[in-house]
Design an enzyme around this catalytic site. Structure first.
Site, PDB file in Angstrom:
ATOM      1  N   LYS A  33      30.887  42.446  36.888  1.00 46.77           N
ATOM      2  CA  LYS A  33      30.262  42.797  35.616  1.00 46.77           C
ATOM      3  C   LYS A  33      28.852  42.214  35.619  1.00 46.77           C
ATOM      4  O   LYS A  33      28.669  41.002  35.711  1.00 46.77           O
ATOM      5  CB  LYS A  33      31.088  42.215  34.464  1.00 46.77           C
ATOM      6  CG  LYS A  33      30.692  42.691  33.080  1.00 46.77           C
ATOM      7  CD  LYS A  33      31.694  42.148  32.051  1.00 46.77           C
ATOM      8  CE  LYS A  33      31.411  42.655  30.652  1.00 46.77           C
ATOM      9  NZ  LYS A  33      32.434  42.145  29.687  1.00 46.77           N
ATOM     10  N   VAL A  70      29.725  47.600  35.218  1.00 50.95           N
ATOM     11  CA  VAL A  70      30.676  47.005  36.155  1.00 50.95           C
ATOM     12  C   VAL A  70      30.580  47.771  37.461  1.00 50.95           C
ATOM     13  O   VAL A  70      30.677  49.005  37.483  1.00 50.95           O
ATOM     14  CB  VAL A  70      32.120  47.059  35.622  1.00 50.95           C
ATOM     15  CG1 VAL A  70      33.082  46.452  36.642  1.00 50.95           C
ATOM     16  CG2 VAL A  70      32.228  46.340  34.290  1.00 50.95           C
ATOM     17  N   ASP A 128      31.203  23.503  48.435  1.00 50.90           N
ATOM     18  CA  ASP A 128      29.797  23.403  48.826  1.00 50.90           C
ATOM     19  C   ASP A 128      28.972  24.419  48.040  1.00 50.90           C
ATOM     20  O   ASP A 128      28.388  25.353  48.590  1.00 50.90           O
ATOM     21  CB  ASP A 128      29.667  23.638  50.339  1.00 50.90           C
ATOM     22  CG  ASP A 128      28.232  23.481  50.833  1.00 50.90           C
ATOM     23  OD1 ASP A 128      27.423  22.849  50.116  1.00 50.90           O
ATOM     24  OD2 ASP A 128      27.923  24.007  51.922  1.00 50.90           O
ATOM     25  N   ASP A 153      52.375  20.240  39.086  1.00 49.22           N
ATOM     26  CA  ASP A 153      51.759  20.240  37.751  1.00 49.22           C
ATOM     27  C   ASP A 153      50.491  19.384  37.779  1.00 49.22           C
ATOM     28  O   ASP A 153      50.384  18.346  37.143  1.00 49.22           O
ATOM     29  CB  ASP A 153      52.759  19.687  36.727  1.00 49.22           C
ATOM     30  CG  ASP A 153      52.197  19.639  35.310  1.00 49.22           C
ATOM     31  OD1 ASP A 153      51.236  20.386  35.033  1.00 49.22           O
ATOM     32  OD2 ASP A 153      52.710  18.849  34.501  1.00 49.22           O
ATOM     33  N   GLU A 205      48.996  27.040  39.609  1.00 44.22           N
ATOM     34  CA  GLU A 205      49.592  25.861  40.242  1.00 44.22           C
ATOM     35  C   GLU A 205      50.726  26.269  41.181  1.00 44.22           C
ATOM     36  O   GLU A 205      50.890  25.696  42.263  1.00 44.22           O
ATOM     37  CB  GLU A 205      50.111  24.892  39.175  1.00 44.22           C
ATOM     38  CG  GLU A 205      49.002  24.203  38.402  1.00 44.22           C
ATOM     39  CD  GLU A 205      49.513  23.439  37.189  1.00 44.22           C
ATOM     40  OE1 GLU A 205      48.779  22.564  36.700  1.00 44.22           O
ATOM     41  OE2 GLU A 205      50.635  23.726  36.727  1.00 44.22           O
ATOM     42  N   LEU A 220      31.654  51.334  38.290  1.00 44.60           N
ATOM     43  CA  LEU A 220      33.010  51.595  37.805  1.00 44.60           C
ATOM     44  C   LEU A 220      33.045  51.901  36.310  1.00 44.60           C
ATOM     45  O   LEU A 220      33.950  52.581  35.826  1.00 44.60           O
ATOM     46  CB  LEU A 220      33.909  50.379  38.083  1.00 44.60           C
ATOM     47  CG  LEU A 220      34.088  49.997  39.555  1.00 44.60           C
ATOM     48  CD1 LEU A 220      34.855  48.687  39.668  1.00 44.60           C
ATOM     49  CD2 LEU A 220      34.806  51.109  40.315  1.00 44.60           C
ATOM     50  N   GLY A 221      32.074  51.401  35.574  1.00 42.12           N
ATOM     51  CA  GLY A 221      32.053  51.613  34.133  1.00 42.12           C
ATOM     52  C   GLY A 221      30.895  50.856  33.518  1.00 42.12           C
ATOM     53  O   GLY A 221      30.095  50.229  34.216  1.00 42.12           O
ATOM     54  N   GLY A 225      26.225  45.711  29.665  1.00 41.34           N
ATOM     55  CA  GLY A 225      25.900  45.881  31.071  1.00 41.34           C
ATOM     56  C   GLY A 225      26.843  46.850  31.744  1.00 41.34           C
ATOM     57  O   GLY A 225      27.515  47.645  31.098  1.00 41.34           O
ATOM     58  N   ASP A 230      41.219  43.422  20.705  1.00 46.70           N
ATOM     59  CA  ASP A 230      40.741  44.756  21.089  1.00 46.70           C
ATOM     60  C   ASP A 230      41.667  45.383  22.124  1.00 46.70           C
ATOM     61  O   ASP A 230      41.218  45.960  23.115  1.00 46.70           O
ATOM     62  CB  ASP A 230      39.314  44.672  21.630  1.00 46.70           C
ATOM     63  CG  ASP A 230      38.612  46.035  21.649  1.00 46.70           C
ATOM     64  OD1 ASP A 230      39.087  46.960  20.946  1.00 46.70           O
ATOM     65  OD2 ASP A 230      37.604  46.170  22.373  1.00 46.70           O
TER      66      ASP A 230
END
Length: 465
Positions: free
Chosen positions: A60, A45, A412, A377, A388, A37-38, A43, A152
């Site tokens: 990623k 994605v 697990d 909460d 939540e 994807l990019g 690295g 950014d």
């Protein structure tokens, strides 16, 4: 059995570069990888999906050799992604690692970048820009309330979860983000993409208002298809930014409303002290908040919230852990709009006062409401956050077999085929939360006399299936 699990976790931590990663299960046994994807400096994605159910995710992939001297930066990015909790901010679903790579599992946004939308259309209509901008500002307000500065913001870091004008905005890429120790702290690193960089960042003395300058540049670009500051070199662009003069005269600007121009002029301001905050910007006349949805929410959602009071501490903690790993395609319908309708402060949190008002209108008394809001909460912040809220809706409905399996897998982590008490502590750490002794004690009560371990079939019964 618990001590074995603890020793296993220690050895896992010794092998792990990141405290939130899952090293016991190879990532390719869980996901099938697809197209790229990019990419970036650290690295690439890739699009991927779970082998068992085809759920798409973005992964990623970061080679460890490229970040071995910058692990603190990656840890900071992960910590920030686990801290934020907003419908318009990308979610980190999981972290895997092996001997060579680190894998960040994220929500997949099929609608592409805002940058692509601007370049393909030439510019964005004012009505569409208004929707995008308001969602961006709500997400930025959420960040700033948590003392997080993105640093950014640019159209390439604004994605849409699906194609079309109804695609939900998602802010991504927190690699340069920073968390301030206190509201008066200043930052000094010259980071970000120059065209969206505030003048005080270039000088090297700034706070969270730098994000608001970037938001103003993005709005200017959406409405005109151009940049307010430009030059033939980085130095020339920097000089133009520091000068701070730009034009909204003639051409396309003749068709832009004065309210939109006024907002831009309040954001692209040299002096950050006079620049609007995100909370202030949301209230500007351009957004015409009288057209925003009311706090009325679906009756099914109300019933699910009411049912949440009947769940155990074991079920609540399990579902809260599950929600942090669950792609948005599995969310309860209308959950996002219902949450935002109740979030009157635009902070990404529902105040208990606002929640109480709504529930009083649906025949709960004050004692029941206090019991319910305290149960939802689960992190005891005094407010109800997005995860939540989703967890309460999930717990208030019957979970199908797929969801119960996913919940069991989240606990697990070592793929033992059963869970022990300590697995809850480890699973909570993976989502950035440390269980208190009281929370752990309440969960432990559910283990009873079953040899301190729970098989999948026992887990199903405990989850009410």
């Amino acid at each position: 059995m618990g001590s074995c699990c603890i020793n296993s976790e220690k050895s896992h931590q010794e092998r792990s570069a990141l405290p939130h990663s899952i090293s016991m299960i190879p990532v390719k046994k869980i996901f099938k990888f697809g197209k790229t994807l990019g990419g970036g400096s650290f690295g690439i994605v890739k699009l991927a999906h779970r082998i068992t159910d085809k759920d798409p995710v973005a992964i990623k992939i970061i080679p460890k050799e490229k970040v071995q001297h910058k692990l603190s930066v990656l840890r900071r990015e992960i910590d920030i992604l686990l801290t934020v909790d907003h419908p318009n901010i990308i979610r980190l679903l999981n972290v895997y690692e092996d001997d060579e790579k680190i894998y960040l599992i994220m929500d997949y946004c099929s609608g592409g970048e805002l940058f692509t939308r601007i370049t393909s259309k030439g510019l964005i209509s004012e009505d569409e820009a208004k929707k995008i901008m308001r969602k961006m500002l709500m997400a930025i307000n959420h960040l700033h309330c948590k003392k997080i500065v993105h640093r950014d913001l640019k159209p390439q870091h604004i994605l849409f979860d699906k194609a079309g004008e109804n695609g939900e905005v998602k802010i991504i890429d927190f690699g340069l983000s920073s968390k301030l120790a206190n509201p008066l702290e200043l930052m000094h690193s010259q980071v970000g993409t120059i065209y969206y960089t505030a003048p005080e960042v270039i000088i090297g003395n700034y706070d969270d208002k730098c994000d608001m300058w970037s938001a103003g540049i993005i709005l200017y670009t959406m409405l005109s298809g151009n940049m307010p500051f430009y030059g033939s070199s980085i130095q020339e662009v920097s000089k133009a930014i520091c000068k701070g003069s730009f034009s909204m005269e003639g051409g396309i600007w003749d068709h832009v409303t004065e309210n939109a121009k006024n907002l831009i002029n309040k954001l692209i301001v040299k002096d950050p002290a006079t620049r609007l905050s995100a909370a202030e910007a949301i209230q500007r006349p351009w957004f015409d908040l009288s057209n925003e949805p009311t706090s009325e929410i679906d009756s099914d959602i109300i019933e699910s919230l009411k049912n949440y009071r009947k769940t155990s501490a074991f079920q609540r903690e399990t579902v809260n852990i599950l929600i942090k790993h669950l792609p948005e395609s599995h969310m309860v319908p209308n959950v996002r709009s219902s949450f935002l309708a109740l979030d009157k402060t635009d902070t990404g949190q529902i105040s208990k006062d606002e929640f109480s008002k709504i529930m009083l209108d649906h025949n709960l008394n004050e004692e029941e409401i206090d019991e319910l809001s305290s149960a939802i909460d689960i992190r005891k912040t005094g407010n109800i956050n997005y995860s939540e809220f989703i967890a309460a809706l999930f717990s208030g409905k019957s979970m199908d077999e797929d969801m119960i399996k996913r919940a069991f897998e989240c606990l697990d982590i070592e793929n033992k085929g059963f869970i022990v008490k300590n697995d809850f502590k480890i699973a909570a750490i993976k989502i950035g939360k440390e269980l208190t002794s009281d929370e752990f004690e309440k969960i432990s009560e559910n283990f009873g006399e079953i040899n301190d371990r729970i098989t999948y079939d026992q887990f199903k019964m405990m989850m009410g299936a």
